[in-house]
Design a protein around this motif. Structure first.
Motif, PDB file in Angstrom:
ATOM      1  N   ILE A  34      12.210  -8.478   4.909  1.00  0.00           N
ATOM      2  CA  ILE A  34      11.530  -7.145   4.605  1.00  0.00           C
ATOM      3  C   ILE A  34      11.807  -6.406   3.505  1.00  0.00           C
ATOM      4  CG2 ILE A  34      10.783  -7.070   7.178  1.00  0.00           C
ATOM      5  CD1 ILE A  34      12.903  -4.705   7.519  1.00  0.00           C
ATOM      6  N   ARG A 140       7.481  -8.513   9.753  1.00  0.00           N
ATOM      7  CA  ARG A 140       6.197  -8.178   8.933  1.00  0.00           C
ATOM      8  C   ARG A 140       5.703  -6.781   9.219  1.00  0.00           C
ATOM      9  NH1 ARG A 140       3.095 -13.560   9.337  1.00  0.00           N
ATOM     10  NH2 ARG A 140       2.040 -12.098  10.511  1.00  0.00           N
ATOM     11  N   ARG A 143       7.777  -3.897   7.732  1.00  0.00           N
ATOM     12  CA  ARG A 143       7.655  -3.588   6.430  1.00  0.00           C
ATOM     13  C   ARG A 143       6.046  -3.144   6.323  1.00  0.00           C
ATOM     14  NH1 ARG A 143       9.474  -6.959   1.842  1.00  0.00           N
ATOM     15  NH2 ARG A 143       7.971  -6.469   0.002  1.00  0.00           N
ATOM     16  N   THR A 147       5.901   0.463   4.258  1.00  0.00           N
ATOM     17  CA  THR A 147       4.878   0.580   2.950  1.00  0.00           C
ATOM     18  C   THR A 147       3.882   1.956   3.270  1.00  0.00           C
ATOM     19  OG1 THR A 147       5.367  -1.757   2.616  1.00  0.00           O
ATOM     20  CG2 THR A 147       3.284  -0.549   1.737  1.00  0.00           C
TER      21      THR A 147
END
Length: 160
Positions: A34, A140, A143, A147
Motif C-alpha cells: 500500500i 487495496r 490504500r 488516498t
C-alpha cells in the motif's frame, strides 16, 4: 497506524519492538503493497504488556489499556488505522463480530472518525496462505481510504 492482535509477544517484549518474528517479516511487504515502509507506520498493541502465556487479553485488561491506546492515536493522528487481526479489530471497534464480517469496508474510529480497515494477522496468513488474496483486497481498500483522506485534507486546506 497498524494495530496488533494482542499485547507484545515474548521477543517483542524483550526487544521493545512489535512484529519482530516471522509475522513481522510478512507485515513489511504487506505495508509496501500500500506504498508504506515500516518506518512510516506506527504500530500499537491493544495491551501494553504481555499477557501470561501469550493468551488473548481479557476484556478487563483491554479496557484498562484503552485510554493509553486512545491517547497514542490522538497524538499520532494517523491517516488510517489498519486493524491487524481479530483481537485488534474487535477491541478497536468494540464488537464481538467475526473478523470475516468486519473485513471489506471502511469503519470509523473515535471522535476524529479515522478510517479503520480490518485485515487478517500475518501470523494467520503463515498458517493459512490461501487467505492472502483476501488480505490483498483489504490492503487495496486501505490504500483507497488513505488516498481519499489525503484528498479531503488537501481540499479543506484549499478552502481555508
Amino acid at each position: 497506524m497498524a494495530g496488533d492482535r494482542r499485547g507484545p509477544r515474548r521477543d517483542e517484549d524483550r526487544l521493545g519492538e512489535p512484529f519482530v518474528g516471522r509475522a513481522g517479516k510478512l507485515l513489511n511487504p504487506m505495508l509496501l503493497a500500500i506504498g508504506l515502509k515500516r518506518e512510516q507506520v506506527y504500530i500499537a498493541n491493544i495491551l501494553k504488556c504481555r499477557p501470561p502465556e501469550n493468551r488473548d487479553p481479557a476484556p478487563t485488561e483491554a479496557n484498562l489499556c484503552r485510554p493509553f491506546l486512545e491517547r497514542q492515536i490522538e497524538l499520532i493522528r494517523p491517516r488510517i488505522i489498519l486493524a491487524v487481526g481479530r483481537i485488534a479489530a474487535q477491541n478497536l471497534l468494540d464488537t464481538d463480530t467475526q473478523i470475516g464480517k468486519l473485513r471489506g469496508r471502511v469503519h470509523r474510529f473515535g471522535p476524529a472518525q479515522i478510517p479503520l480497515v480490518v485485515t487478517y494477522h500475518p501470523a494467520y496468513l503463515l498458517r493459512s496462505p490461501r487467505e492472502k488474496r483476501k488480505v490483498w483486497d483489504d490492503l487495496r481498500l486501505a490504500r483507497r481510504a488513505m488516498t481519499t483522506v489525503a484528498g479531503e485534507s488537501a481540499r479543506k486546506l484549499a478552502e481555508s
